[in-house]
Design a protein around this motif. Sequence first.
Motif, PDB file in Angstrom:
ATOM      1  N   ALA A  24       0.828  -1.210   0.000  1.00 63.99           N
ATOM      2  CA  ALA A  24       0.000   0.000   0.000  1.00 63.99           C
ATOM      3  C   ALA A  24       0.861   1.259   0.000  1.00 63.99           C
ATOM      4  O   ALA A  24       0.653   2.161  -0.825  1.00 63.99           O
ATOM      5  N   LEU A  25       1.796   1.346   0.918  1.00 61.47           N
ATOM      6  CA  LEU A  25       2.638   2.539   0.996  1.00 61.47           C
ATOM      7  C   LEU A  25       3.383   2.774  -0.307  1.00 61.47           C
ATOM      8  O   LEU A  25       3.429   3.899  -0.825  1.00 61.47           O
ATOM      9  N   GLN A  26       3.985   1.737  -0.847  1.00 66.77           N
ATOM     10  CA  GLN A  26       4.797   1.907  -2.047  1.00 66.77           C
ATOM     11  C   GLN A  26       3.952   2.249  -3.264  1.00 66.77           C
ATOM     12  O   GLN A  26       4.354   3.068  -4.092  1.00 66.77           O
ATOM     13  N   MET A  27       2.759   1.660  -3.376  1.00 65.61           N
ATOM     14  CA  MET A  27       1.883   1.995  -4.494  1.00 65.61           C
ATOM     15  C   MET A  27       1.420   3.442  -4.400  1.00 65.61           C
ATOM     16  O   MET A  27       1.417   4.177  -5.387  1.00 65.61           O
ATOM     17  N   ILE A  28       1.021   3.870  -3.209  1.00 64.04           N
ATOM     18  CA  ILE A  28       0.563   5.250  -3.031  1.00 64.04           C
ATOM     19  C   ILE A  28       1.681   6.236  -3.309  1.00 64.04           C
ATOM     20  O   ILE A  28       1.498   7.240  -4.013  1.00 64.04           O
ATOM     21  N   HIS A  29       2.875   5.967  -2.772  1.00 59.19           N
ATOM     22  CA  HIS A  29       4.011   6.858  -3.003  1.00 59.19           C
ATOM     23  C   HIS A  29       4.400   6.898  -4.474  1.00 59.19           C
ATOM     24  O   HIS A  29       4.796   7.943  -5.002  1.00 59.19           O
ATOM     25  N   ALA A  30       4.285   5.763  -5.163  1.00 62.74           N
ATOM     26  CA  ALA A  30       4.602   5.734  -6.595  1.00 62.74           C
ATOM     27  C   ALA A  30       3.622   6.601  -7.378  1.00 62.74           C
ATOM     28  O   ALA A  30       4.018   7.352  -8.281  1.00 62.74           O
ATOM     29  N   CYS A  31       2.339   6.526  -7.049  1.00 58.89           N
ATOM     30  CA  CYS A  31       1.348   7.377  -7.721  1.00 58.89           C
ATOM     31  C   CYS A  31       1.622   8.850  -7.431  1.00 58.89           C
ATOM     32  O   CYS A  31       1.523   9.700  -8.331  1.00 58.89           O
ATOM     33  N   GLU A  32       1.971   9.159  -6.192  1.00 63.56           N
ATOM     34  CA  GLU A  32       2.327  10.533  -5.839  1.00 63.56           C
ATOM     35  C   GLU A  32       3.508  11.037  -6.661  1.00 63.56           C
ATOM     36  O   GLU A  32       3.570  12.214  -7.030  1.00 63.56           O
ATOM     37  N   ALA A  33       4.436  10.124  -6.955  1.00 68.90           N
ATOM     38  CA  ALA A  33       5.635  10.481  -7.716  1.00 68.90           C
ATOM     39  C   ALA A  33       5.383  10.524  -9.221  1.00 68.90           C
ATOM     40  O   ALA A  33       6.314  10.761 -10.001  1.00 68.90           O
ATOM     41  N   GLY A  34       4.149  10.267  -9.634  1.00 71.55           N
ATOM     42  CA  GLY A  34       3.807  10.345 -11.050  1.00 71.55           C
ATOM     43  C   GLY A  34       4.090   9.094 -11.849  1.00 71.55           C
ATOM     44  O   GLY A  34       4.152   9.142 -13.080  1.00 71.55           O
ATOM     45  N   LYS A  35       4.243   7.947 -11.158  1.00 73.81           N
ATOM     46  CA  LYS A  35       4.537   6.693 -11.852  1.00 73.81           C
ATOM     47  C   LYS A  35       3.278   5.847 -12.007  1.00 73.81           C
ATOM     48  O   LYS A  35       2.426   5.800 -11.116  1.00 73.81           O
ATOM     49  N   ASP A  36       3.178   5.150 -13.121  1.00 77.85           N
ATOM     50  CA  ASP A  36       2.211   4.070 -13.225  1.00 77.85           C
ATOM     51  C   ASP A  36       2.741   2.880 -12.429  1.00 77.85           C
ATOM     52  O   ASP A  36       3.949   2.784 -12.154  1.00 77.85           O
ATOM     53  N   VAL A  37       1.847   1.956 -12.051  1.00 78.41           N
ATOM     54  CA  VAL A  37       2.235   0.921 -11.090  1.00 78.41           C
ATOM     55  C   VAL A  37       1.698  -0.447 -11.502  1.00 78.41           C
ATOM     56  O   VAL A  37       0.535  -0.581 -11.888  1.00 78.41           O
ATOM     57  N   TYR A  38       2.567  -1.445 -11.390  1.00 76.36           N
ATOM     58  CA  TYR A  38       2.169  -2.852 -11.433  1.00 76.36           C
ATOM     59  C   TYR A  38       2.482  -3.395 -10.045  1.00 76.36           C
ATOM     60  O   TYR A  38       3.648  -3.549  -9.668  1.00 76.36           O
ATOM     61  N   VAL A  39       1.442  -3.674  -9.247  1.00 79.80           N
ATOM     62  CA  VAL A  39       1.635  -4.084  -7.858  1.00 79.80           C
ATOM     63  C   VAL A  39       1.234  -5.537  -7.683  1.00 79.80           C
ATOM     64  O   VAL A  39       0.192  -5.971  -8.170  1.00 79.80           O
ATOM     65  N   GLU A  40       2.072  -6.275  -6.990  1.00 85.06           N
ATOM     66  CA  GLU A  40       1.787  -7.677  -6.752  1.00 85.06           C
ATOM     67  C   GLU A  40       0.569  -7.832  -5.837  1.00 85.06           C
ATOM     68  O   GLU A  40       0.183  -6.944  -5.097  1.00 85.06           O
ATOM     69  N   LYS A  41      -0.005  -9.011  -5.897  1.00 84.16           N
ATOM     70  CA  LYS A  41      -1.154  -9.335  -5.056  1.00 84.16           C
ATOM     71  C   LYS A  41      -0.673  -9.957  -3.752  1.00 84.16           C
ATOM     72  O   LYS A  41       0.454 -10.451  -3.690  1.00 84.16           O
ATOM     73  N   PRO A  42      -1.501  -9.936  -2.692  1.00 84.80           N
ATOM     74  CA  PRO A  42      -2.725  -9.155  -2.562  1.00 84.80           C
ATOM     75  C   PRO A  42      -2.378  -7.675  -2.472  1.00 84.80           C
ATOM     76  O   PRO A  42      -1.353  -7.313  -1.868  1.00 84.80           O
ATOM     77  N   VAL A  43      -3.194  -6.821  -3.038  1.00 81.70           N
ATOM     78  CA  VAL A  43      -2.786  -5.424  -3.146  1.00 81.70           C
ATOM     79  C   VAL A  43      -2.653  -4.756  -1.792  1.00 81.70           C
ATOM     80  O   VAL A  43      -1.774  -3.908  -1.589  1.00 81.70           O
ATOM     81  N   GLY A  44      -3.488  -5.082  -0.833  1.00 81.17           N
ATOM     82  CA  GLY A  44      -3.401  -4.492   0.492  1.00 81.17           C
ATOM     83  C   GLY A  44      -3.342  -5.545   1.565  1.00 81.17           C
ATOM     84  O   GLY A  44      -3.854  -6.655   1.388  1.00 81.17           O
ATOM     85  N   ASN A  45      -2.725  -5.185   2.682  1.00 79.07           N
ATOM     86  CA  ASN A  45      -2.627  -6.117   3.813  1.00 79.07           C
ATOM     87  C   ASN A  45      -3.698  -5.837   4.864  1.00 79.07           C
ATOM     88  O   ASN A  45      -3.637  -6.365   5.962  1.00 79.07           O
ATOM     89  N   SER A  46      -4.666  -4.998   4.514  1.00 78.49           N
ATOM     90  CA  SER A  46      -5.830  -4.731   5.359  1.00 78.49           C
ATOM     91  C   SER A  46      -6.907  -4.124   4.476  1.00 78.49           C
ATOM     92  O   SER A  46      -6.643  -3.670   3.359  1.00 78.49           O
ATOM     93  N   ILE A  47      -8.123  -4.082   4.996  1.00 80.01           N
ATOM     94  CA  ILE A  47      -9.224  -3.490   4.242  1.00 80.01           C
ATOM     95  C   ILE A  47      -9.008  -1.997   4.059  1.00 80.01           C
ATOM     96  O   ILE A  47      -9.242  -1.441   2.978  1.00 80.01           O
TER      97      ILE A  47
END
Length: 443
Positions: free
Chosen positions: A124-147
């Motif tokens: 979650a942290l890395q995906m959010i920070h990547a979007c903030e940095a203007g990057k598109d993202v391919y994130v492994e599953k499960p996408v989040g470790n909580s709801i």
Amino acid sequence: MSSRRKFLQQGTLLTGGALLASAFAQNGFAYFRNNIMPSDQVRIGAIGINGMGWSNVTAALKVPGVVLAAICDIDQSVISKRQTDLQKMGIDPNTVRVYNDYRKLLDQKDIDAVIIGTPDHWHALQMIHACEAGKDVYVEKPVGNSIVECNAMVAAQQKYGKIVQAGQWQRSQQHFTDAVNFVHSGQLGNVRTVKVWCYLDWKQPLDHKPDSAVPAGVDYKQWLGPAQNRPFNINRFHFTFRWFWDYAGGLMTDWGVHLLDYALMGMKADTPKSIATLGGKFAKPDSADETPDTLMALYEFDKFNIVWDHALGIGNGSYNRDHGIAFIGNAGTLVLNRNGWEVIEEKKNEPRVAIPFQKSTDNGLNKHWENFISVVRSRKAEQLNCSIQEAAKIARLSQMGNIAYRTNQKLFWNTQQGKFTDNNINQKYLAAQYHNGYKLPII
């Protein structure tokens, strides 16, 4: 800049039908990578390159025009291994920048998209920070470790407008699509139960290992990140992290997001009314694992049930398959897994329906990457095979099963409010606990 943007938006000449990707071997891809103008390339950075992170890199590099610009890992031995792998692939490691802090990789301006292949508690942290940095993202599953993490990831994609694909690559395999389409055709009749199972005979419960010194070249503090600070233990590191609640959700989230995903898709379902579980550490009660080696979860919907069943150390699953999804209808049962699908007739009911085994014929991971890169270029997010919205939906479902197990209660979900009806459960389990000064951004 305008030339680059034009290429990214009109690059379907390279990836539109994935014809080139299936027509050339690795040497052919190297030819295309080396003969595409730098302004027309999609440059990627990989964060976490030990397991699926590296599988994603190799799949990405098969797509014409994709260039590996940077790699990041907290384990120097993994970085060294991947630099050797790059040489074997005909890529000069000196052209790929190396980091052990993902935030520095995100600061690299010429990176268009990032792979997140780290343990679940970092996604979650890395995906959010990547979007903030203007990057598109391919994130492994499960996408989040909580709801709550799942919700934040969806909100971040919507806020920053980036292309975010989840690594549920089965969604790019044709036979899965064909099977779901057959379920939707109605030929199975009324489907009242969907059974989903995963039996892994290659995974045995963990023996206890003593805490030890952090291995040389490992930035353990960076590996822990928002997880609770604990002494280093090899059982909690690399692949086997997934059997500990601090970092992951065991088999329910590891394979559940792949398989339960198709149960929801086949039934055109969203969230259940209630969730109840039975299970525990039955194979080896004194094992080091925290997550259950045996678990059954019952998800209640209005007109059908979904049953999840997993076991570690056993390979004889339902229908003589070690994993699968079975849509049980009045006229027949469709059984689906990574190998293919078939329909078994219901002999005493009319009309009967039977379909012989339909074997899988494609590579889901490669096709998933072709899809991601094509959407990075076209900017048509609706064409993603597994958007963050879809991935979050199934990750939430898997988390619900784990929460029911951990609380030993039958739980009820309020769809309108997006939480359980029991506020005590919400307060304790809806969000992951962050430590070491980390906080989940409020989107």
